[in-house]
Design a protein around this motif. Structure first.
Motif, short mmCIF file in Angstrom:
data_model
loop_
_atom_site.label_atom_id
_atom_site.label_comp_id
_atom_site.label_asym_id
_atom_site.label_seq_id
_atom_site.Cartn_x
_atom_site.Cartn_y
_atom_site.Cartn_z
N MET A 1 0.84 -1.20 0.00
CA MET A 1 0.00 0.00 0.00
C MET A 1 0.88 1.25 0.00
O MET A 1 1.86 1.34 0.73
CB MET A 1 -0.89 0.01 1.25
CG MET A 1 -1.82 1.20 1.36
SD MET A 1 -2.85 1.11 2.84
CE MET A 1 -3.68 2.68 2.75
N ALA A 2 0.54 2.20 -0.86
CA ALA A 2 1.32 3.43 -0.95
C ALA A 2 1.17 4.26 0.31
O ALA A 2 0.12 4.24 0.97
CB ALA A 2 0.87 4.24 -2.16
N GLU A 5 -0.79 9.00 -1.39
CA GLU A 5 -1.64 8.72 -2.54
C GLU A 5 -2.36 9.99 -2.97
O GLU A 5 -3.02 10.64 -2.15
CB GLU A 5 -2.67 7.64 -2.20
CG GLU A 5 -2.06 6.31 -1.76
CD GLU A 5 -3.10 5.40 -1.14
OE1 GLU A 5 -3.62 4.53 -1.88
OE2 GLU A 5 -3.40 5.57 0.05
N ASP A 25 1.55 8.18 -6.61
CA ASP A 25 1.65 7.59 -5.28
C ASP A 25 3.12 7.37 -4.95
O ASP A 25 3.98 7.35 -5.84
CB ASP A 25 0.88 6.26 -5.20
CG ASP A 25 1.33 5.26 -6.24
OD1 ASP A 25 2.47 4.77 -6.13
OD2 ASP A 25 0.57 4.97 -7.17
N GLU A 27 5.78 5.21 -2.04
CA GLU A 27 5.94 4.27 -0.95
C GLU A 27 6.56 4.96 0.27
O GLU A 27 7.19 6.02 0.14
CB GLU A 27 6.81 3.09 -1.38
CG GLU A 27 8.29 3.42 -1.59
CD GLU A 27 8.63 4.11 -2.91
OE1 GLU A 27 9.83 4.37 -3.14
OE2 GLU A 27 7.70 4.41 -3.69
N ARG A 61 -4.12 11.31 0.39
CA ARG A 61 -4.05 10.45 1.57
C ARG A 61 -2.60 10.26 1.99
O ARG A 61 -1.73 10.04 1.13
CB ARG A 61 -4.70 9.09 1.29
CG ARG A 61 -6.19 9.16 1.01
CD ARG A 61 -6.81 7.77 0.83
NE ARG A 61 -6.28 7.10 -0.35
CZ ARG A 61 -6.74 7.28 -1.59
NH1 ARG A 61 -7.73 8.14 -1.81
NH2 ARG A 61 -6.22 6.61 -2.60
N ASP A 63 -0.49 7.85 4.65
CA ASP A 63 -0.55 6.68 5.53
C ASP A 63 -1.99 6.18 5.68
O ASP A 63 -2.44 5.83 6.77
CB ASP A 63 0.05 7.01 6.89
CG ASP A 63 0.48 5.79 7.67
OD1 ASP A 63 0.56 4.70 7.06
OD2 ASP A 63 0.75 5.91 8.88
N GLY A 64 -2.72 6.19 4.54
CA GLY A 64 -4.09 5.68 4.53
C GLY A 64 -5.15 6.63 5.01
O GLY A 64 -6.34 6.30 4.99
#
Length: 371
Positions: A1-2, A5, A25, A27, A61, A63-64
């Motif tokens: 998951m990036a 984003e 995005d 990492e 976004r 960290d989610g």
């Protein structure tokens, strides 16, 4: 998951659309460089991440967690500006500690944090000086130290080296590269300097007129440009982009290059792109980087498709570690990168080796790469 984003991001000022649907995005621990000419929207994009500009559409976004509606102070993001923005009446230590002091961090903890970033940035001997007593590179280190001491989730750099002279820019690039490797921080970095982009980034977004023209690793951007703009913008010297024609016979395709007053050059293509067959007998733009056009002795030994042709050398440019030679093909000046000790003189005709393994082709109508 990036970790970072950006989805469908648009920004309008009145009726003018500055950002036209950005999707990138990054990492965790990555280094994203936004690169492009002045006015392409890269600083506006950085400001939307920081919260200094609102967005019209889309989502950001970290960290989610969506941060669109968060105040800049709540985003856990630190920004390093082009102008350094240091307080002139404070010492280096005071500048680094100011944000922590405003947040009520105890003095002992502040000092520990100051000592830690001073060691990382090698500015321990400067802590009691004022900004006016520092060089440009030292001020930039202090600005980075002020950001680092916060230990944020994300660092934003807005053209931090543009005010420095050429040698100092090289030195500071190394410092930023070392900082990233040492701390493992996640960084978004804006520049118009494609050398900075290539040397610093794990991912590059090449921007033009508010759109991302190509997003990928430095190697992908450099070796496989998606269109003529990216091919021309990334690389120093830039990629040679030569008007050509695709020839063919029963044995395969070739690229045909016109020469003033002489017979055209026909270079056989061993493994042409699949889409190139549709351009047989038609014009294309032939792209070859200077290092893929050299003297035969300096050609890459492992390349599977090397073709040599005699070329009239118009100009020679000794550059220390390399010698650049300029010839004319397809009505355009074409730069070849030769060995430093290559024995070549202007006004002579000499063989040059084309590494066609690294050649790319573009459709002149759409300016997109032919795949």
């Amino acid at each position: 998951m990036a970790f970072l984003e950006i989805d469908g991001l648009k920004k309008r000022f009145g009726s003018v659309e500055i950002l036209k649907g950005i999707d990138v995005d990054l990492e965790k621990g990555g280094f994203l460089v936004l690169v492009g000419p002045s006015g392409c929207g890269k600083s506006t994009l950085l400001n939307t991440i920081a919260g200094l500009e609102t967005i019209t559409e889309g989502e950001i976004r970290v960290d989610g967690r969506a941060i669109n509606d968060l105040h800049p102070s709540k985003r856990d993001i630190a920004m390093v500006f082009q102008s350094y923005a240091l307080y002139p009446n404070m010492t280096v230590a005071g500048n680094i500690a100011f944000g922590m002091e405003m947040r009520g961090v105890p003095a002992a903890e502040r000092q520990k944090a100051i000592d830690k970033v001073a060691k990382v940035l090698q500015i321990g001997h400067l802590l009691q000086r004022k900004p006016s007593q520092l060089s440009g590179g030292q001020r930039q280190r202090v600005a980075m130290g002020r950001a680092l001491v916060r230990d944020p989730k994300l660092f934003l750099f807005d053209e931090p080296l543009s005010n420095l002279d050429a040698k100092l820019r090289v030195d500071m690039r190394i410092e930023i590269k070392r900082l990233h490797a040492t701390t493992g921080t996640t960084i978004v970095y804006v520049t118009h300097d494609q050398i900075e982009a290539m040397t610093l980034a794990t991912k590059i977004a090449v921007m033009r007129d508010g759109e991302v023209q190509q997003f990928g690793t430095p190697a992908e951007i450099y070796n496989n440009p998606t269109n003529i703009f990216v091919a021309d913008f990334m690389g120093s010297p830039a990629m040679n982009l030569v008007p050509a024609t695709i020839g063919g016979n029963g044995s395969g395709l070739s690229v045909v290059l016109q020469r003033d007053g002489r017979e055209p050059i026909s270079l056989p293509l061993a493994k042409p792109p699949a889409g190139l067959s549709a351009f047989q007998g038609k014009p294309v733009i032939f792209g070859v980087r200077p290092e893929a056009l050299t003297d035969p002795e300096g050609a890459e030994r492992n390349a599977s498709n090397i073709a040599a042709a005699d070329c009239h050398i118009e100009v020679i440019e000794p550059a220390g570690s390399d010698t650049f030679a300029v010839t004319n093909l397809g009505g355009k000046a074409v730069v070849a990168r030769l060995r430093a000790d290559a024995r070549i003189q202007p006004g002579t005709v000499t063989p040059l080796a084309f590494n066609l393994t690294k050649a790319v082709f573009f459709d002149p109508a759409t300016e997109n790469r032919i795949l």
